[in-house]
Design a protein around this motif. Structure first.
Motif, short mmCIF file in Angstrom:
data_model
loop_
_atom_site.label_atom_id
_atom_site.label_comp_id
_atom_site.label_asym_id
_atom_site.label_seq_id
_atom_site.Cartn_x
_atom_site.Cartn_y
_atom_site.Cartn_z
N ASP A 38 -53.75 -43.25 17.64
CA ASP A 38 -54.21 -42.90 19.00
C ASP A 38 -52.95 -43.08 19.83
N HIS A 39 -52.39 -44.11 19.65
CA HIS A 39 -51.10 -44.43 20.55
C HIS A 39 -50.03 -43.05 20.09
N LEU A 40 -49.84 -42.81 18.93
CA LEU A 40 -48.93 -41.72 18.58
C LEU A 40 -49.03 -40.67 19.23
N GLU A 41 -50.52 -40.09 19.08
CA GLU A 41 -51.11 -38.99 19.61
C GLU A 41 -50.67 -38.79 21.12
N GLU A 42 -50.84 -39.91 22.04
CA GLU A 42 -50.67 -40.28 23.36
C GLU A 42 -49.13 -39.72 23.73
N ARG A 43 -48.37 -40.44 22.93
CA ARG A 43 -46.92 -40.54 22.94
C ARG A 43 -46.35 -39.03 22.84
N LEU A 44 -47.02 -38.57 21.59
CA LEU A 44 -46.50 -37.12 21.13
C LEU A 44 -46.93 -36.05 22.01
N LEU A 45 -48.12 -36.28 22.82
CA LEU A 45 -48.52 -35.16 23.82
C LEU A 45 -47.64 -35.35 25.10
N ALA A 46 -47.30 -36.54 25.22
CA ALA A 46 -46.24 -36.67 26.58
C ALA A 46 -45.21 -36.36 26.27
N PHE A 62 -42.20 -28.37 19.00
CA PHE A 62 -43.03 -29.34 18.56
C PHE A 62 -42.40 -30.13 17.64
N VAL A 63 -41.61 -29.71 16.55
CA VAL A 63 -40.71 -30.64 15.82
C VAL A 63 -39.86 -31.49 16.65
N LEU A 64 -39.30 -30.90 17.64
CA LEU A 64 -38.08 -31.72 18.24
C LEU A 64 -39.13 -32.96 19.00
N SER A 65 -40.19 -32.39 19.69
CA SER A 65 -40.86 -33.60 20.08
C SER A 65 -41.59 -34.63 19.15
N MET A 66 -41.67 -34.24 17.86
CA MET A 66 -42.03 -35.33 17.05
C MET A 66 -40.90 -36.22 16.68
N ILE A 67 -39.73 -35.76 16.52
CA ILE A 67 -38.72 -36.46 16.25
C ILE A 67 -38.20 -37.36 17.60
N GLU A 68 -38.42 -37.06 18.87
CA GLU A 68 -38.19 -37.64 20.02
C GLU A 68 -39.34 -38.80 20.05
N THR A 69 -40.55 -38.38 19.68
CA THR A 69 -41.60 -39.57 19.64
C THR A 69 -41.33 -40.66 18.58
N ILE A 83 -37.20 -38.57 9.27
CA ILE A 83 -36.72 -37.44 10.00
C ILE A 83 -36.93 -36.20 9.12
N GLY A 84 -36.28 -36.52 7.88
CA GLY A 84 -36.45 -35.55 6.89
C GLY A 84 -37.78 -34.77 6.48
N GLU A 85 -38.70 -35.59 6.49
CA GLU A 85 -40.19 -35.52 6.36
C GLU A 85 -40.77 -34.21 7.53
N ILE A 86 -40.13 -34.87 8.88
CA ILE A 86 -40.83 -34.10 9.89
C ILE A 86 -40.05 -32.84 10.02
N VAL A 87 -38.81 -32.62 9.62
CA VAL A 87 -37.95 -31.20 9.69
C VAL A 87 -38.88 -30.60 8.53
N ALA A 88 -39.17 -30.99 7.55
CA ALA A 88 -39.61 -30.17 6.26
C ALA A 88 -41.02 -29.68 6.82
#
Length: 233
Positions: A38-46, A62-69, A83-88
């Motif tokens: 839940d915390h991750l979802e809030e941070r990612l949406l922000a 979206f990918v850039l926002s995931m990396i930032e989060t 980071i590699g998994e997020i990019v993939a």
């Protein structure tokens, strides 16, 4: 008479948000040692809310926002493998197959030739072009507009350029915020086709008392709706 019937693409003509939700789940699993879901979802949406004006709508932002989060919740200690998994995951999303929503193809076939049909969609240019081409629907439409955002001003410019009177245009889509409200503001018709997985940033209040607002369960109901509008004159 309507001058044109316009359609959103993602989650109106084909599934889209479901792939984001699957990636959300994978993202939560990757960072489960650092933060709860839940915390991750809030941070990612922000992060998405902050970044949409910079990166635009679509998978790359979206990918850039995931990396930032990921950097935020780990105090900049996120492993390179994560980071590699997020990019993939983003790369996989950019190659996902197109799955049309129920009734989309049949409804468009019924309307082809009856009205000029347009796609007005926002997002990454290359990805949106790919999806339109792979959908098999490209030949149905008389025009395609891929924009960075959807505001009354953006719609007005599209209608002006295509010699469509705004008050004789209809926009059909799953987003109240991007598809329905801006065209209603121009005096046109806004048809809401809800989708169970509409992105949080696309939510808004339904303008239930607007005379040109309509709600349908799916695109299969659109031809009959147009019949009723024409009959009413």
């Amino acid at each position: 008479m309507l001058h044109a019937v316009c359609f959103d693409a993602d989650d109106t003509l084909w599934h889209h948000e479901r792939f984001f939700r699957l990636t959300h789940d994978h993202f939560s699993d990757l960072l489960s040692d650092y933060a709860g879901r839940d915390h991750l979802e809030e941070r990612l949406l922000a992060a998405e809310r902050r970044n949409v004006g910079r990166y635009g709508f679509g998978i790359k932002g979206f990918v850039l926002s995931m990396i930032e989060t990921a950097l935020e919740v780990t105090g900049n200690r996120v492993p390179g493998a994560v980071i590699g998994e997020i990019v993939a995951a983003g790369r996989e999303m950019l190659g996902h197959p197109i799955e049309l929503l129920p009734h989309a193809e049949a409804a468009l076939a019924q309307l082809k030739g009856r009205y000029p049909l347009l796609v007005i969609t926002k997002g990454d240019l290359i990805d949106q072009e790919r999806k339109i081409a792979q959908s098999g629907l490209g030949e149905v439409f008389d025009g395609v507009e891929i924009v960075s955002t959807k505001t009354p001003e953006v719609y007005a410019e599209i209608f002006r350029r295509r010699a469509i009177r705004a008050d004789a245009a209809m926009m059909v889509g799953n987003s109240l915020k991007s598809d329905v409200l801006p065209v209603l503001a121009l005096g046109g018709w806004g048809v809401h086709v809800p989708h169970d997985l509409t992105w949080a940033l696309e939510h808004d209040t339904a303008p239930e008392h607007a005379p040109r607002f309509r709600l349908i369960d799916d695109l299969g109901q659109l031809p009959a709706l147009l019949d009723r509008i024409e009959a009413a004159g």
